[in-house]
Enzyme design. Structure first.
Site, PDB file in Angstrom:
ATOM      1  N   ASP A  68       0.979  -1.310   0.082  1.00  0.00           N
ATOM      2  CA  ASP A  68      -0.083   0.008  -0.071  1.00  0.00           C
ATOM      3  C   ASP A  68       0.835   1.282  -0.187  1.00  0.00           C
ATOM      4  O   ASP A  68       0.676   2.220  -0.762  1.00  0.00           O
ATOM      5  CB  ASP A  68      -0.906   0.073   1.266  1.00  0.00           C
ATOM      6  CG  ASP A  68      -1.665   1.362   1.405  1.00  0.00           C
ATOM      7  OD1 ASP A  68      -2.634   1.715   0.467  1.00  0.00           O
ATOM      8  OD2 ASP A  68      -1.350   2.099   2.394  1.00  0.00           O
ATOM      9  N   GLU A 139      -2.138  -5.572  -3.398  1.00  0.00           N
ATOM     10  CA  GLU A 139      -0.998  -4.733  -2.792  1.00  0.00           C
ATOM     11  C   GLU A 139      -0.080  -5.709  -2.003  1.00  0.00           C
ATOM     12  O   GLU A 139       1.026  -5.320  -1.827  1.00  0.00           O
ATOM     13  CB  GLU A 139      -2.033  -4.018  -1.539  1.00  0.00           C
ATOM     14  CG  GLU A 139      -2.476  -2.672  -2.050  1.00  0.00           C
ATOM     15  CD  GLU A 139      -3.658  -2.257  -0.980  1.00  0.00           C
ATOM     16  OE1 GLU A 139      -4.011  -1.172  -1.222  1.00  0.00           O
ATOM     17  OE2 GLU A 139      -3.781  -2.697   0.263  1.00  0.00           O
TER      18      GLU A 139
END
Length: 285
Positions: A68, A139
């Site tokens: 992220d 992610e």
């Protein structure tokens, strides 16, 4: 087979000129396995502060967290390259569209990542259909690739992948700001982008403006010292005109004059007197 998920609001076009980039391979088998291991697979307790050194958690949450951050860095950098004159507010909206869960889930499905997840059998269908889980595994892959190959192995892939998404997001946010549509162009050409007219030049200051704020500080200091203050106005006739009078005031604290001031309003006159009062109190501002 995956259940249908809410589609992303971004629908960029990939073609022979700008193909959908292939998924880079993670070389480490251990990293690759952990990237696709959902925490439900081992059903470990959630409320643990820190794993034991000899028994680290084998799921992908750490990679997801890292991915992220890597995504945010690369997409922000990409927007600075593509639209160097974009202000921070619109840029933040554009980035939010690009790295939002619905967009990342779409990309994740295109790469077939959710189908590779290791999940608890009892929850597999529900979890695999979740947009959040689909986005999370993408992610996680980004985070694992970063660990495996550093930024040099991640950035070229993500830049090629997200350029068309950035263009679509830019158009949408531009429309939200009621700006005219862009002419047909390639993915990005900053010099050809239609932008609002330039801001007018800053007006030249002909005189130093009166500093404000002394009055508030002066009153604050007197309140702390529990001393009363009296503002006494005198006749300003002849100092101004009927439309622009000049106010003259002196400030007395416990019968002692602390300062004098004058100005176009009562407040500005008190502010000038307060400035002298602060000096008398030994406060230089």
């Amino acid at each position: 087979m995956l259940l249908p998920s809410p589609p992303s609001v971004l629908h960029p076009e990939f073609n022979a000129t700008h193909p959908f980039p292939p998924l880079p391979k993670i070389n480490s088998e251990a990293i690759r396995r952990q990237v696709f291991t959902h925490r439900s697979f081992y059903a470990r307790p959630n409320h643990v502060f820190e794993d034991l050194p000899q028994d680290p958690s084998p799921d992908n949450e750490k990679y997801e967290h890292l991915g992220d951050t890597v995504l945010g860095l690369i997409v922000t950098s990409l927007l600075l390259e593509m639209y160097p004159n974009l202000r921070v507010g619109p840029s933040t909206k554009i980035r939010a569209l690009i790295v939002g869960n619905s967009t990342l889930a779409d990309i994740s499905r295109l790469y077939g990542l959710p189908a590779r997840l290791l999940l608890h059998p009892a929850q597999a269908i529900t979890l695999c259909a979740s947009v959040n889980i689909q986005a999370d595994v993408f992610e996680s892959y980004v985070g694992g690739l970063y660990i495996d190959q550093d930024l040099a192995g991640v950035q070229p892939w993500l830049k090629a992948l997200f350029e068309p998404y950035a263009v679509e997001a830019y158009k949408r946010v531009r429309e939200q700001h009621r700006l005219p549509p862009l002419p047909p162009a390639s993915f990005f050409a900053p010099d050809t982008m239609l932008s609002p007219p330039p801001s007018p030049p800053h007006p030249r200051l002909t005189a130093t403006p009166t500093t404000i704020g002394h009055l508030a500080l002066f009153n604050q200091q007197l309140q702390k010292a529990n001393k009363p203050v009296e503002w006494i106005y005198s006749d300003g006739t002849g100092e101004g005109t009927k439309t622009t009078p000049i106010w003259i005031v002196r400030c007395e604290v416990e019968g002692e004059i602390y300062g004098r001031g004058q100005g176009g309003t009562k407040k500005s006159a008190r502010n000038e007197a307060a400035k002298e009062g602060l000096k008398k109190m030994g406060i230089e501002v």
